[in-house]
Design a protein around this motif. Structure first.
Motif, PDB file in Angstrom:
ATOM      1  N   ALA A  81       0.870  -1.175   0.000  1.00  0.00           N
ATOM      2  CA  ALA A  81       0.000   0.000   0.000  1.00  0.00           C
ATOM      3  C   ALA A  81       0.901   1.218   0.000  1.00  0.00           C
ATOM      4  CB  ALA A  81      -0.919   0.004   1.210  1.00  0.00           C
ATOM      5  N   GLN A  82       0.584   2.215  -0.848  1.00  0.00           N
ATOM      6  CA  GLN A  82       1.471   3.354  -1.029  1.00  0.00           C
ATOM      7  C   GLN A  82       0.732   4.679  -0.860  1.00  0.00           C
ATOM      8  OE1 GLN A  82       3.758   3.257  -4.681  1.00  0.00           O
ATOM      9  NE2 GLN A  82       3.709   1.017  -4.767  1.00  0.00           N
ATOM     10  N   LEU A  83       1.477   5.657  -0.387  1.00  0.00           N
ATOM     11  CA  LEU A  83       1.006   7.038  -0.305  1.00  0.00           C
ATOM     12  C   LEU A  83       2.136   7.926  -0.812  1.00  0.00           C
ATOM     13  CD1 LEU A  83      -1.049   9.200   0.597  1.00  0.00           C
ATOM     14  CD2 LEU A  83       0.009   9.113   2.869  1.00  0.00           C
ATOM     15  N   ARG A  84       1.804   8.808  -1.777  1.00  0.00           N
ATOM     16  CA  ARG A  84       2.853   9.619  -2.400  1.00  0.00           C
ATOM     17  C   ARG A  84       2.443  11.086  -2.453  1.00  0.00           C
ATOM     18  NH1 ARG A  84       5.692   8.479  -8.320  1.00  0.00           N
ATOM     19  NH2 ARG A  84       7.085  10.298  -8.318  1.00  0.00           N
ATOM     20  N   PHE A  85       3.412  11.953  -2.134  1.00  0.00           N
ATOM     21  CA  PHE A  85       3.230  13.392  -2.222  1.00  0.00           C
ATOM     22  C   PHE A  85       4.261  13.959  -3.199  1.00  0.00           C
ATOM     23  CE2 PHE A  85       1.982  12.050   2.005  1.00  0.00           C
ATOM     24  CZ  PHE A  85       0.767  12.677   2.188  1.00  0.00           C
ATOM     25  N   LYS A  86       3.873  14.972  -3.953  1.00  0.00           N
ATOM     26  CA  LYS A  86       4.821  15.635  -4.852  1.00  0.00           C
ATOM     27  C   LYS A  86       4.519  17.124  -4.882  1.00  0.00           C
ATOM     28  CE  LYS A  86       2.252  15.075  -9.193  1.00  0.00           C
ATOM     29  NZ  LYS A  86       2.328  14.603 -10.603  1.00  0.00           N
ATOM     30  N   GLY A  87       5.556  17.908  -5.149  1.00  0.00           N
ATOM     31  CA  GLY A  87       5.393  19.352  -5.217  1.00  0.00           C
ATOM     32  C   GLY A  87       6.518  19.975  -6.015  1.00  0.00           C
ATOM     33  N   LYS A  88       6.391  21.269  -6.287  1.00  0.00           N
ATOM     34  CA  LYS A  88       7.385  21.971  -7.086  1.00  0.00           C
ATOM     35  C   LYS A  88       7.574  23.377  -6.554  1.00  0.00           C
ATOM     36  CE  LYS A  88       8.569  23.088 -11.872  1.00  0.00           C
ATOM     37  NZ  LYS A  88       8.212  22.904 -13.303  1.00  0.00           N
ATOM     38  N   LYS A  89       8.830  23.797  -6.527  1.00  0.00           N
ATOM     39  CA  LYS A  89       9.156  25.165  -6.114  1.00  0.00           C
ATOM     40  C   LYS A  89      10.276  25.659  -7.025  1.00  0.00           C
ATOM     41  CE  LYS A  89      10.343  28.100  -2.170  1.00  0.00           C
ATOM     42  NZ  LYS A  89       9.195  28.983  -2.403  1.00  0.00           N
ATOM     43  N   GLY A  90       9.938  26.595  -7.872  1.00  0.00           N
ATOM     44  CA  GLY A  90      10.921  27.079  -8.828  1.00  0.00           C
ATOM     45  C   GLY A  90      11.317  25.972  -9.800  1.00  0.00           C
ATOM     46  N   ARG A  91      12.588  25.711  -9.904  1.00  0.00           N
ATOM     47  CA  ARG A  91      13.094  24.661 -10.786  1.00  0.00           C
ATOM     48  C   ARG A  91      13.290  23.328 -10.076  1.00  0.00           C
ATOM     49  NH1 ARG A  91      14.754  26.142 -15.708  1.00  0.00           N
ATOM     50  NH2 ARG A  91      14.856  28.373 -16.179  1.00  0.00           N
ATOM     51  N   LEU A  92      12.903  23.260  -8.818  1.00  0.00           N
ATOM     52  CA  LEU A  92      13.113  22.055  -8.027  1.00  0.00           C
ATOM     53  C   LEU A  92      11.805  21.290  -7.848  1.00  0.00           C
ATOM     54  CD1 LEU A  92      15.358  20.553  -6.449  1.00  0.00           C
ATOM     55  CD2 LEU A  92      14.558  21.767  -4.408  1.00  0.00           C
ATOM     56  N   ASP A  93      11.795  20.013  -8.270  1.00  0.00           N
ATOM     57  CA  ASP A  93      10.659  19.113  -8.047  1.00  0.00           C
ATOM     58  C   ASP A  93      11.010  18.158  -6.914  1.00  0.00           C
ATOM     59  OD1 ASP A  93       9.045  20.100 -10.105  1.00  0.00           O
ATOM     60  OD2 ASP A  93      10.048  18.869 -11.596  1.00  0.00           O
ATOM     61  N   GLY A  94      10.056  17.932  -6.020  1.00  0.00           N
ATOM     62  CA  GLY A  94      10.281  17.008  -4.916  1.00  0.00           C
ATOM     63  C   GLY A  94       9.123  16.044  -4.763  1.00  0.00           C
ATOM     64  N   ASP A  95       9.422  14.847  -4.274  1.00  0.00           N
ATOM     65  CA  ASP A  95       8.353  13.888  -3.985  1.00  0.00           C
ATOM     66  C   ASP A  95       8.759  13.020  -2.805  1.00  0.00           C
ATOM     67  OD1 ASP A  95       9.042  10.909  -4.935  1.00  0.00           O
ATOM     68  OD2 ASP A  95       9.973  12.272  -6.362  1.00  0.00           O
ATOM     69  N   PHE A  96       7.746  12.552  -2.098  1.00  0.00           N
ATOM     70  CA  PHE A  96       7.951  11.662  -0.948  1.00  0.00           C
ATOM     71  C   PHE A  96       6.979  10.505  -1.080  1.00  0.00           C
ATOM     72  CE2 PHE A  96       6.592  10.200   3.255  1.00  0.00           C
ATOM     73  CZ  PHE A  96       7.803   9.759   3.764  1.00  0.00           C
ATOM     74  N   ARG A  97       7.497   9.282  -0.909  1.00  0.00           N
ATOM     75  CA  ARG A  97       6.654   8.093  -0.998  1.00  0.00           C
ATOM     76  C   ARG A  97       6.880   7.216   0.223  1.00  0.00           C
ATOM     77  NH1 ARG A  97       8.205   3.525  -5.172  1.00  0.00           N
ATOM     78  NH2 ARG A  97       9.621   3.078  -3.445  1.00  0.00           N
ATOM     79  N   THR A  98       5.789   6.784   0.843  1.00  0.00           N
ATOM     80  CA  THR A  98       5.867   5.807   1.914  1.00  0.00           C
ATOM     81  C   THR A  98       5.105   4.565   1.472  1.00  0.00           C
ATOM     82  OG1 THR A  98       5.498   5.399   4.289  1.00  0.00           O
ATOM     83  CG2 THR A  98       3.831   6.713   3.141  1.00  0.00           C
ATOM     84  N   LYS A  99       5.679   3.414   1.769  1.00  0.00           N
ATOM     85  CA  LYS A  99       5.124   2.157   1.278  1.00  0.00           C
ATOM     86  C   LYS A  99       5.140   1.104   2.390  1.00  0.00           C
ATOM     87  CE  LYS A  99       6.502   0.613  -2.771  1.00  0.00           C
ATOM     88  NZ  LYS A  99       7.292  -0.056  -3.861  1.00  0.00           N
ATOM     89  N   TYR A 100       3.983   0.483   2.624  1.00  0.00           N
ATOM     90  CA  TYR A 100       3.880  -0.652   3.553  1.00  0.00           C
ATOM     91  C   TYR A 100       3.835  -1.911   2.695  1.00  0.00           C
ATOM     92  CZ  TYR A 100       2.062  -3.777   7.164  1.00  0.00           C
ATOM     93  OH  TYR A 100       1.884  -4.816   8.041  1.00  0.00           O
TER      94      TYR A 100
END
Length: 240
Positions: free
Chosen positions: A120-139
């Motif tokens: 089971a997964q939960l993922r977040f993503k976002g962007k600020k300027g030229r930088l893209d970020g994401d975080f994923r947690t997985k059980y």
């Protein structure tokens, strides 16, 4: 004299017992390897609008299905280690968050039993300027014997920087693997990625990702430290 002989006998017996224990306990052995991974994947809408349908329910518009075939070579990329067949369903709650689940069937080498797992997964993503970020947690749960480390919590954070007038933007990922076990929860691995991704067509439907990966197992009897070259091909049809 008898006392001296008695003490000497006790010491010799203790030394013999210690040697026997040392021989009976398997020492920690570090395994180093260079591996090569190939994968081909696609992501698509499992439910499309019917002919003549003007609008589609939000749930079906936001639902995505994934299919992936993964080949992994070990022993300095000279021996096929496993073949993974993955299938998943994901739902975009917002533009920045999605949840989902994925099933994997793993065909192992001739000396190991095949395995399968689900997560089971939960993922977040976002962007600020030229930088893209994401975080994923997985059980993640593997269907193996309870004495093995069959349940893991995985947390991954990733960053991608958009370099002006440059197509090969760098991607960095760091992921931790924590075993949830009846003998005690513990960190059992770390993964470090450095890679890039580029489009293979003008429609931006086909991409190739090249990643240099370093896997480090820990807190197990035979930890594996592996350098991996991963080549991932992905095709995403146009959204309709």
């Amino acid at each position: 004299m008898k006392t001296t002989r008695h003490i000497l006998a006790v010491l010799l017996a203790a030394a013999a017992t210690g040697a026997a224990r040392a021989q009976g306990e398997a020492p920690l052995r570090l395994v180093n390897d260079a591996q090569l991974w190939f994968s081909a994947a696609t992501e698509f809408k499992p439910f499309r609008k019917k002919q003549g349908q003007v609008a589609q329910a939000r749930f079906f518009r936001k639902l995505r299905a994934t299919v992936e075939l993964d080949l992994r070579l070990k022993e300095n990329a000279s021996e096929l280690n496993q073949t993974n067949i993955n299938a998943g369903l994901f739902y975009a709650i917002t533009n920045y968050m999605r949840v989902g689940s994925e099933y994997r069937y793993s065909i192992r080498d001739p000396y190991s039993a095949n395995r399968h797992r689900i997560d089971a997964q939960l993922r977040f993503k976002g962007k600020k300027g030229r930088l893209d970020g994401d975080f994923r947690t997985k059980y993640q749960h593997s269907f193996v014997a309870p004495k093995k480390l069959r349940t893991e919590l995985r947390n991954r954070i990733g960053l991608e920087y958009d370099i002006p007038k440059w197509k090969l933007d760098p991607i960095v990922n760091v992921e931790s693997f924590t075993a949830l076990h009846y003998t005690g929860n513990r960190l059992v691995g770390m993964r470090y990625d450095l890679g890039t991704e580029f489009r293979l067509d003008k429609n931006k439907q086909t991409t190739l990702e090249i990643t240099l990966r370093h896997d480090r197992e820990m807190n197990i009897k035979e930890p594996d430290h592996a350098w991996v070259l991963a080549l991932a091909f992905e095709y995403s049809p146009k959204k309709k």
